[in-house]
Write a protein that holds these residues in place. Structure first.
Motif, PDB file in Angstrom:
ATOM      1  N   GLU A  68      46.239  36.998  44.527  1.00  0.00           N
ATOM      2  CA  GLU A  68      46.442  37.023  43.079  1.00  0.00           C
ATOM      3  C   GLU A  68      45.241  36.430  42.352  1.00  0.00           C
ATOM      4  O   GLU A  68      44.788  36.953  41.329  1.00  0.00           O
ATOM      5  CB  GLU A  68      47.716  36.265  42.718  1.00  0.00           C
ATOM      6  N   ARG A  69      44.695  35.343  42.885  1.00  0.00           N
ATOM      7  CA  ARG A  69      43.533  34.708  42.258  1.00  0.00           C
ATOM      8  C   ARG A  69      42.302  35.598  42.341  1.00  0.00           C
ATOM      9  O   ARG A  69      41.572  35.771  41.366  1.00  0.00           O
ATOM     10  CB  ARG A  69      43.258  33.360  42.929  1.00  0.00           C
ATOM     11  N   TYR A  70      42.063  36.188  43.512  1.00  0.00           N
ATOM     12  CA  TYR A  70      40.914  37.088  43.659  1.00  0.00           C
ATOM     13  C   TYR A  70      41.038  38.292  42.730  1.00  0.00           C
ATOM     14  O   TYR A  70      40.049  38.755  42.146  1.00  0.00           O
ATOM     15  CB  TYR A  70      40.806  37.568  45.105  1.00  0.00           C
ATOM     16  N   GLU A  71      42.258  38.804  42.583  1.00  0.00           N
ATOM     17  CA  GLU A  71      42.460  39.940  41.681  1.00  0.00           C
ATOM     18  C   GLU A  71      42.151  39.558  40.238  1.00  0.00           C
ATOM     19  O   GLU A  71      41.516  40.319  39.498  1.00  0.00           O
ATOM     20  CB  GLU A  71      43.896  40.446  41.785  1.00  0.00           C
ATOM     21  N   THR A  72      42.595  38.373  39.829  1.00  0.00           N
ATOM     22  CA  THR A  72      42.332  37.915  38.469  1.00  0.00           C
ATOM     23  C   THR A  72      40.832  37.809  38.213  1.00  0.00           C
ATOM     24  O   THR A  72      40.326  38.235  37.170  1.00  0.00           O
ATOM     25  CB  THR A  72      43.005  36.557  38.220  1.00  0.00           C
ATOM     26  N   LEU A  73      40.114  37.241  39.177  1.00  0.00           N
ATOM     27  CA  LEU A  73      38.667  37.121  39.036  1.00  0.00           C
ATOM     28  C   LEU A  73      38.007  38.498  38.971  1.00  0.00           C
ATOM     29  O   LEU A  73      37.130  38.750  38.136  1.00  0.00           O
ATOM     30  CB  LEU A  73      38.083  36.331  40.209  1.00  0.00           C
ATOM     31  N   ALA A  74      38.440  39.389  39.847  1.00  0.00           N
ATOM     32  CA  ALA A  74      37.789  40.694  39.954  1.00  0.00           C
ATOM     33  C   ALA A  74      38.077  41.596  38.762  1.00  0.00           C
ATOM     34  O   ALA A  74      37.220  42.392  38.362  1.00  0.00           O
ATOM     35  CB  ALA A  74      38.232  41.390  41.235  1.00  0.00           C
ATOM     36  N   THR A  75      39.249  41.480  38.179  1.00  0.00           N
ATOM     37  CA  THR A  75      39.652  42.430  37.142  1.00  0.00           C
ATOM     38  C   THR A  75      39.640  41.863  35.732  1.00  0.00           C
ATOM     39  O   THR A  75      39.436  42.606  34.766  1.00  0.00           O
ATOM     40  CB  THR A  75      41.059  42.977  37.444  1.00  0.00           C
ATOM     41  N   ASP A  76      39.857  40.564  35.592  1.00  0.00           N
ATOM     42  CA  ASP A  76      39.885  39.960  34.257  1.00  0.00           C
ATOM     43  C   ASP A  76      38.558  39.321  33.875  1.00  0.00           C
ATOM     44  O   ASP A  76      38.124  39.414  32.729  1.00  0.00           O
ATOM     45  CB  ASP A  76      40.997  38.900  34.174  1.00  0.00           C
ATOM     46  N   ARG A  77      37.910  38.665  34.831  1.00  0.00           N
ATOM     47  CA  ARG A  77      36.662  37.980  34.519  1.00  0.00           C
ATOM     48  C   ARG A  77      35.453  38.876  34.734  1.00  0.00           C
ATOM     49  O   ARG A  77      34.481  38.796  33.989  1.00  0.00           O
ATOM     50  CB  ARG A  77      36.538  36.720  35.370  1.00  0.00           C
ATOM     51  N   TRP A  78      35.515  39.724  35.773  1.00  0.00           N
ATOM     52  CA  TRP A  78      34.385  40.579  36.105  1.00  0.00           C
ATOM     53  C   TRP A  78      34.819  42.036  36.166  1.00  0.00           C
ATOM     54  O   TRP A  78      36.013  42.342  36.106  1.00  0.00           O
ATOM     55  CB  TRP A  78      33.777  40.160  37.458  1.00  0.00           C
ATOM     56  N   GLU A  79      33.875  42.931  36.321  1.00  0.00           N
ATOM     57  CA  GLU A  79      34.187  44.337  36.500  1.00  0.00           C
ATOM     58  C   GLU A  79      34.620  44.572  37.955  1.00  0.00           C
ATOM     59  O   GLU A  79      33.930  44.107  38.878  1.00  0.00           O
ATOM     60  CB  GLU A  79      32.974  45.208  36.164  1.00  0.00           C
TER      61      GLU A  79
END
Length: 261
Positions: A103-114
């Protein structure tokens, strides 16, 4: 379809329950226009997604990392993260903390970065590796299927007035049965039997078979000492005694009924 979320096939018009748009934009690695459902490497994204799940299930870290990378770089990050979040509940042993990591990796990948950027791809690889390194098990999926089959067998047996070939692990779940302790003050039957705070402390609140740690047991003893109910030493000892690993549901102490509420 029913409840089988894996019934997603190829890009030739076959069944697909996932609705986000296909990532057709761009070309393959050799400069050819991408077809619907095609990855940058020229693979069918359904095949790559299926391979990712099997790699997680079989703990193949390299294949899992590649499959996640291929989906992420090809514009199928939505597919990747949807499947990884499913895998942590379908293919891993219960209690694996990797669910929170994904869940954390997804948030970073999709919300913070492209999602298809370098950072997004690295997050995808991290998540896939974390899943592949976790303890694999189909226990939840196997349990769900068994309980559904048992329910069907139960219903069929009831129609013919026979005993079911297979039953739920709790049987009829009734007062006086193996799981009698469940009928405490929090249930209608338990209340009718005057099973109040005393019953709950002595039987319903017991844990195990590892038992309470010493601090928790100490607090329980103090709570019982400070209670308006007069517990004797045997009752206090029983309340904090671990349940038996060989017989988790029996409670040898007698209880006559005492509405302490």
């Amino acid at each position: 379809m029913g409840e089988d979320r894996q019934a997603t096939f190829g890009s030739d018009g076959s069944l697909d329950t996932e609705t986000p748009p296909e990532a057709r934009e761009g070309t393959t690695d050799w400069g050819e226009p991408k077809a619907d459902g095609e990855t940058d490497g020229g693979y069918n994204r359904y095949d790559v997604s299926s391979l990712l799940q099997k790699a997680v299930r079989r703990s193949d870290e390299e294949v899992a990392a590649w499959a996640a990378w291929e989906l992420a770089r090809s514009g199928y990050a939505w597919n990747l993260w949807d499947r990884l979040n499913l895998y942590v509940v379908e293919d891993l042993r219960a209690g694996q903390n990797v669910a929170l990591l994904v869940e954390r990796y997804e948030t970073l990948a999709t919300d913070r970065w492209e999602p298809d950027s370098w950072k997004g791809r690295v997050c995808a690889i991290h998540a896939a590796l974390a899943c592949a390194r976790a303890e694999s098990s189909r226990e939840a999926s196997n349990a769900d299927e068994f309980f559904r089959n048992a329910a069907a067998a139960r219903a069929e047996a009831r129609e013919s007035d026979d005993d079911p070939a297979v039953d739920f692990p709790v049987g009829d779940l009734e007062v006086g049965g193996e799981f009698d302790v469940a009928f405490d003050k929090h249930t209608a039957d338990g209340s009718r039997l005057d099973r109040g705070d005393r019953f709950f402390k002595l039987f319903g609140a017991r844990v195990g078979p590892e038992g309470e740690d010493e601090q928790s047991a100490r607090w329980q003893r103090l709570n019982m000492a400070l209670s308006d109910i007069d517990y004797d030493e045997a009752e206090v000892a029983h309340a904090v005694e671990p349940v038996s690993p060989d017989d988790r549901w029996s409670d040898p102490m007698e209880f006559d009924g005492d509405n302490d509420d």
